[in-house]
Every structure is written in structure tokens, then in C-alpha cells.
Design a protein around this motif. Structure first.
Motif, short mmCIF file in Angstrom:
data_model
loop_
_atom_site.label_atom_id
_atom_site.label_comp_id
_atom_site.label_asym_id
_atom_site.label_seq_id
_atom_site.Cartn_x
_atom_site.Cartn_y
_atom_site.Cartn_z
N SER A 118 0.83 -1.21 0.00
CA SER A 118 0.00 0.00 0.00
C SER A 118 0.86 1.25 0.00
CB SER A 118 -0.96 0.00 1.19
OG SER A 118 -0.26 -0.03 2.43
N VAL A 119 2.10 1.13 0.45
CA VAL A 119 3.04 2.25 0.45
C VAL A 119 3.69 2.31 -0.94
CG1 VAL A 119 5.15 3.17 1.50
CG2 VAL A 119 3.50 1.92 2.91
N ASN A 144 9.46 6.44 1.04
CA ASN A 144 8.14 5.81 1.18
C ASN A 144 7.07 6.89 1.14
OD1 ASN A 144 9.18 3.19 1.70
ND2 ASN A 144 9.53 3.72 3.85
N ARG A 145 6.04 6.68 0.32
CA ARG A 145 4.91 7.62 0.31
C ARG A 145 3.63 6.91 0.75
NH1 ARG A 145 3.04 9.93 -5.18
NH2 ARG A 145 1.85 7.99 -5.15
N TYR A 146 3.06 7.43 1.87
CA TYR A 146 1.82 6.88 2.42
C TYR A 146 0.69 7.83 2.05
CZ TYR A 146 4.80 4.11 5.55
OH TYR A 146 5.74 3.24 6.07
N GLU A 147 -0.38 7.28 1.47
CA GLU A 147 -1.61 8.05 1.31
C GLU A 147 -2.58 7.52 2.35
OE1 GLU A 147 -2.29 8.06 -2.98
OE2 GLU A 147 -0.80 9.68 -3.12
N ALA A 204 -2.80 3.80 3.82
CA ALA A 204 -1.58 3.00 3.61
C ALA A 204 -0.94 2.66 4.95
CB ALA A 204 -0.59 3.75 2.72
N LYS A 205 -0.31 1.50 5.01
CA LYS A 205 0.30 1.03 6.25
C LYS A 205 1.53 0.20 5.93
CE LYS A 205 -2.57 -3.16 6.38
NZ LYS A 205 -1.58 -4.13 5.92
N MET A 206 2.33 -0.07 6.97
CA MET A 206 3.44 -1.02 6.82
C MET A 206 3.36 -1.97 7.99
SD MET A 206 7.45 -0.29 6.03
CE MET A 206 7.17 0.68 4.55
N SER A 207 3.14 -3.24 7.70
CA SER A 207 2.98 -4.25 8.76
C SER A 207 4.29 -4.45 9.51
CB SER A 207 2.54 -5.57 8.15
OG SER A 207 1.38 -5.37 7.37
N LEU A 208 4.19 -5.00 10.71
CA LEU A 208 5.36 -5.24 11.55
C LEU A 208 6.40 -6.06 10.79
CD1 LEU A 208 4.42 -6.34 15.19
CD2 LEU A 208 5.42 -4.17 14.45
N HIS A 209 7.62 -5.60 10.80
CA HIS A 209 8.72 -6.30 10.11
C HIS A 209 10.04 -5.91 10.75
CE1 HIS A 209 8.79 -2.30 8.31
NE2 HIS A 209 10.07 -2.52 8.06
N GLN A 210 11.09 -6.63 10.36
CA GLN A 210 12.47 -6.27 10.73
C GLN A 210 13.18 -5.84 9.47
OE1 GLN A 210 13.26 -10.27 12.37
NE2 GLN A 210 14.25 -9.23 14.08
N ASP A 211 14.16 -4.93 9.59
CA ASP A 211 14.99 -4.54 8.45
C ASP A 211 16.25 -5.39 8.49
OD1 ASP A 211 13.04 -2.56 8.39
OD2 ASP A 211 14.45 -1.00 7.82
N LYS A 212 16.30 -6.40 7.62
CA LYS A 212 17.41 -7.37 7.67
C LYS A 212 18.10 -7.53 6.33
CE LYS A 212 15.19 -10.96 9.13
NZ LYS A 212 14.84 -12.28 9.70
N MET A 263 0.93 2.20 11.43
CA MET A 263 -0.52 1.96 11.41
C MET A 263 -1.13 2.66 10.19
SD MET A 263 -1.20 0.48 14.45
CE MET A 263 -2.82 0.97 14.96
N PRO A 264 -2.30 2.22 9.73
CA PRO A 264 -2.93 2.86 8.57
C PRO A 264 -2.99 4.39 8.74
CG PRO A 264 -4.16 0.90 9.18
CD PRO A 264 -3.12 1.11 10.26
N LEU A 265 -2.54 5.11 7.70
CA LEU A 265 -2.47 6.58 7.79
C LEU A 265 -3.87 7.16 7.86
CD1 LEU A 265 -0.08 8.71 7.60
CD2 LEU A 265 -1.04 9.23 5.35
N LYS A 266 -4.04 8.05 8.83
CA LYS A 266 -5.32 8.77 8.95
C LYS A 266 -5.40 9.86 7.89
CE LYS A 266 -5.60 8.74 13.86
NZ LYS A 266 -4.91 9.26 14.81
N ASP A 267 -6.62 10.09 7.44
CA ASP A 267 -6.81 11.11 6.39
C ASP A 267 -6.50 12.49 6.94
OD1 ASP A 267 -7.38 12.17 3.95
OD2 ASP A 267 -9.49 11.60 3.94
N GLY A 268 -6.06 13.36 6.08
CA GLY A 268 -5.77 14.74 6.47
C GLY A 268 -5.08 15.44 5.32
#
Ligand code: MD3
Ligand code: FE
Length: 204
Positions: free
Chosen positions: A48-49, A110-113, A116-124, A180-185
Motif C-alpha cells: 500500500s506504500v 516511502n509515500r503513504y496516502e 496505507a500502512k506497513m505491517s510489523l517487520h524487521q529490516d534485515k 498503522m494505517p495513515l489517517k486522512d488529512g
């Protein structure tokens, strides 16, 4: 003011505020050469990102996996150069957090509208975890989730706002995290979006 969010993770609130319009202008330039796109995960889901990169290395994902590469898979051309404003900001933030030797060679944008969200992950996907990661938040605020070394560790939530910079080093470098999913604004400078710059030292 520096706040330690976890062992080795330093929040530098508003550290990028005075250069934020310079950074956003540079993001427009980069994305006109290497457009934002929704990459596909190895599992076949479209993220979604929307993402693009600048600098010598760019992070990509497709059905074959996650990796860094020197060229944009959409064009076959090298990623746009990392602007001096990006490099300076990342190095000054790392220095303030105790990493005077950090030299980023990869910047994932990264562009979130809204939604859009990013699930829990590790940067490996980097080779050397002694290098920190520097992240810069621009535009709409987002709720960041920060856990521990195990996916099931409890998570804490922090709001990351326009101009905030976080340096992730030490033990926190490998902690699970997500957005978490981006709130509108609507943000004055960035419109209906959140932009996150993530600086890393990558190698192939
Ligand atoms: C904690 N990006 O690109 S930035 C990512 O806001 C990513 O777009 C999120 O997670 C975003 O991989 C979060 C904060 C961040 C970045 C890297 C980390 C937190 C981190 C690496 C280790 C621990
Ligand atoms: Fe991450």
C-alpha cells in the motif's frame, strides 16, 4: 532535545523542520525521474506504500525477493543521485545520536496516502547491522509501532510528525516495527500524504 525510545533508538524531534521544504522539493525531483510505484512482495501482494529510491543503492521487492540494486527495475537506469541536503541531514542526525562514522549510500523514499500502512517487520536486508538507520518523517503524522526482537514482543506506539528524525542503532536496529494505517488529512507542505526517507548503508 533527544529522547531514547528504546535501547539505541534516538528520536530527534523536529530535527529536519527547517530543511523540510528543501527535502520535499528534492523528493518531487527524484520522483519525476524515478516515479513512486507500488512494489510487489515475494508473496505476491502489492504494497500500500508507494516507493522510490535515490543514491547508489535502492531497495526493491518483487516476486524474486527483497534486495538492494543500483538500477531502477522500471527503467534500467541508475537511481537518481542522493541530494546533498539528504546526505547532510542523515549524517548530522547520526552524529547527534552517537554515530559519527555513518555514511548513507541508500535512501528509500516511502509515500503513504490515507489508509496505507506497513505491517510489523524487521529490516534485515543490509549486510552490516552495526550501521544505524536514519528515518525522516515529512507531511501527515503517523502512528509508529515499535516492538522488540521477537514478532510477539509487546509494541509501543509513538506518533511521528513532520520534521521528526529517528536514528535506529544498537539493539533497536533489529527490532520489529511498523506503521498503522495513515489517517486522512491535509498537510500544508506535503498535501494528502506522509513521506518517509530511510537512510541506510547497504552493500551488494
Ligand atoms: C526501526 N519504514 O522503510 S521509518 C522501512 O515510516 C520502514 O516508512 C517506516 O520501516 C516508515 O523499512 C518506518 C522508521 C524505521 C525505519 C527503520 C527501522 C524504524 C526502524 C529499522 C529498525 C528499527
Ligand atoms: Fe523497516
Amino acid at each position: 532535545k533527544r529522547v531514547e525510545m528504546a535501547d539505541g533508538a534516538w528520536l530527534l524531534r523536529h530535527h529536519a523542520l527547517d530543511v523540510s521544504s528543501t527535502l520535499l522539493h528534492a523528493v518531487d525531483q527524484i520522483s519525476s525521474a524515478a516515479p513512486f510505484r507500488h512494489m510487489v512482495t515475494p508473496g505476491g501482494f502489492s504494497m500500500s506504500v508507494a516507493m522510490t529510491n535515490c543514491g547508489p543503492f535502492g531497495w526493491v521487492t518483487d516476486r524474486r525477493g527483497y534486495r538492494y540494486q543500483t538500477t531502477d527495475p522500471e527503467s534500467g537506469k541508475p537511481w537518481p543521485a542522493m541530494p546533498q541536503s539528504f546526505q547532510s541531514l542523515a549524517e548530522s542526525a547520526a552524529r547527534d545520536a552517537g554515530y559519527p562514522d555513518f555514511i548513507p549510500n541508500a535512501c528509500l523514499i516511502n509515500r503513504y496516502e490515507p489508509g496505507a500502512k506497513m505491517s510489523l517487520h524487521q529490516d534485515k536486508d543490509e549486510k552490516d547491522f552495526t550501521n544505524p538507520i536514519v528515518s525522516v518523517s515529512l507531511g501527515l503524522p503517523a502512528t509508529f509501532q515499535f516492538g522488540g526482537m521477537n514478532r510477539t514482543d509487546p509494541v509501543r506506539k509513538h506518533v511521528l510528525s513532520h520534521g521528526d528524525v529517528v536514528v535506529w542503532g544498537g539493539p533497536s536496529r533489529l527490532f520489529f516495527h511498523g506503521i498503522m494505517p495513515l489517517k486522512d488529512g491535509i498537510h500544508d507542505a506535503a498535501g494528502r500524504a506522509r513521506i518517509n526517507l530511510t537512510f541506510r548503508h547497504a552493500a551488494v
